[in-house]
Design a protein around this motif. Structure first.
Motif, PDB file in Angstrom:
ATOM      1  N   THR A  15     -30.062  18.332 -24.304  1.00  0.00           N
ATOM      2  CA  THR A  15     -30.166  19.081 -25.445  1.00  0.00           C
ATOM      3  C   THR A  15     -31.545  19.668 -25.447  1.00  0.00           C
ATOM      4  O   THR A  15     -33.006  18.611 -25.192  1.00  0.00           O
ATOM      5  N   MET A  47     -30.616  23.214 -21.134  1.00  0.00           N
ATOM      6  CA  MET A  47     -31.074  24.063 -21.312  1.00  0.00           C
ATOM      7  C   MET A  47     -32.592  23.778 -21.095  1.00  0.00           C
ATOM      8  O   MET A  47     -33.248  24.935 -20.804  1.00  0.00           O
ATOM      9  N   ARG A  50     -34.013  26.445 -18.624  1.00  0.00           N
ATOM     10  CA  ARG A  50     -34.195  27.825 -19.350  1.00  0.00           C
ATOM     11  C   ARG A  50     -35.889  27.418 -20.386  1.00  0.00           C
ATOM     12  O   ARG A  50     -36.560  28.474 -20.331  1.00  0.00           O
ATOM     13  N   SER A 200     -27.945  23.187 -30.494  1.00  0.00           N
ATOM     14  CA  SER A 200     -27.377  24.876 -30.091  1.00  0.00           C
ATOM     15  C   SER A 200     -25.990  24.923 -29.845  1.00  0.00           C
ATOM     16  O   SER A 200     -26.024  25.702 -29.194  1.00  0.00           O
ATOM     17  N   SER A 201     -25.348  23.706 -29.995  1.00  0.00           N
ATOM     18  CA  SER A 201     -24.379  23.716 -29.643  1.00  0.00           C
ATOM     19  C   SER A 201     -22.632  23.671 -30.896  1.00  0.00           C
ATOM     20  O   SER A 201     -21.886  23.903 -30.733  1.00  0.00           O
TER      21      SER A 201
END
Length: 368
Positions: A15, A47, A50, A200-201
């Motif tokens: 995360t 994540m 990325r 983010s989620s």
């Protein structure tokens, strides 16, 4: 220290709460020791696949090893999975010629800690939460240095350093950047501004409550930026994306410094990074801890709430009615917002990345 390039392996992922401090630490190490070779270790599902390459650092991956808290099939499989992941981590540590290993917790960290220990490479740990996770409770037993973002973790020998964060956040001047941030986010320059994020989620309960409160808020002249989370678009009664004058929804914002500059008030979960970042920039916040887990989010928020920089509300109590009776009056009270901002800023730590870099370089020197 020898003239050769230092090699640092950093472990953490899954995360943004793990990856952001990892990248901040890496960046500060390179600033203090140019030429340092940075190798980040994560998994293929997080994540980090990325974010780490985007930050310009090498990423290596190992198998994900969940640490079950109760009897399950994952618990039966744990020994085999852990041995395999430690073997993979040992290869990475060896190939990198690591002088020091740094971990920020999460599934990926335990195998890397054990790999470093078997190769006699010093380990430095950063624990972001007020209640440590399993990986860092294990790692602290073998670490050369243990650093924490909050007091009272119970980890042995812990040093309070704060939460490493990007310099664009740590150095943010909210007042100076407000107009440009609102323009960049498509917001009006002068309207009271509420920004809501579940991370983010995303957070379904926050999304539902805020969506239901949109008519009340916009009728009072408030504009809302609703960051719903990836794949969690909020729909109206017609099953199209919810739309209203003054209401803006996006799934994700990469530049959180713009969010912090644009907002008069932030509604968010009480993740360690969020609590630390809003206090660093002096942003008033309504914090809604996750209703499950080990309760760490409530502990993360405690000092900031006690200081008057944030309001805490249980997830079940965060309803459209509560937004109307508490959030709306707060948004329209500049004096109270200003007092909260001052209290919040006084709690902030804005140099944790540099403090961590100092600990890492000292551990590397000791190991050599």
């Amino acid at each position: 220290m020898p003239d050769r390039a230092l090699s640092v392996v950093l472990a953490g992922g899954g995360t943004a709460g793990h990856i952001s401090p990892l990248l901040a630490i890496a960046g500060s190490i390179v600033d203090q020791r140019p030429g340092t070779r940075i190798t980040a270790v994560g998994t293929e599902a997080g994540m980090e696949t990325r974010l780490v390459p985007a930050a310009g650092f090498e990423l290596r991956t190992i198998d994900r090893v969940p640490m079950p808290r109760r009897p399950s099939i994952d618990l039966v499989k744990l020994p085999v999975r852990l041995v395999r992941a430690v073997r993979q981590a040992r290869a990475i540590v060896a190939e990198a010629g690591a002088d020091v290993v740094v971990g920020v917790g999460g599934y990926v960290s335990t195998p890397v800690y054990l790999a470093a220990w078997t190769r006699r490479v010093p380990v430095v740990i950063h624990e972001a939460n007020a209640r440590p996770g399993m990986a860092n409770r294990v790692g602290a037993r073998i670490a050369a240095r243990v650093a924490v973002a909050f007091d009272g973790t119970g980890l042995p020998g812990a040093v309070l350093v704060g939460m490493p964060m990007r310099r664009t956040i740590a150095d943010l001047d909210r007042a100076a950047e407000r107009s440009s941030a609102r323009a960049a986010l498509g917001l009006d320059a002068d309207r009271p501004t509420l920004i809501v994020t579940g991370g983010s989620s995303g957070a379904a309960s926050l999304n539902r409550a805020v969506a239901a409160a949109v008519p009340l808020l916009t009728a009072a002249g408030v504009q809302i930026l609703h960051i719903t989370g990836r794949g969690k678009q909020v729909l109206g009664t017609d099953r199209d994306p919810l739309a209203a004058h003054g209401y803006h929804q996006v799934e994700f914002v990469d530049r959180m410094e713009q969010v912090y500059a644009a907002a008069d008030l932030l509604v968010a979960r009480a993740g360690a990074a969020t609590v630390s970042e809003v206090s660093a920039v002096g942003l008033p916040a309504v914090l809604v801890p996750l209703p499950h887990g080990n309760g760490e989010q409530r502990f993360n928020a405690a000092a900031l709430v006690d200081a008057g920089g944030a309001v805490l509300v249980d997830d079940a109590a965060f309803t459209p009615e509560w937004i109307g009776t508490t959030v709306l009056p707060l948004l329209t009270d500049p004096r109270r917002l200003s007092a909260m901002s001052t209290a919040s800023y006084a709690q902030g730590v804005r140099d944790a990345d540099r403090r961590m870099a100092d600990l890492v370089l000292a551990a590397a020197a000791g190991g050599q």
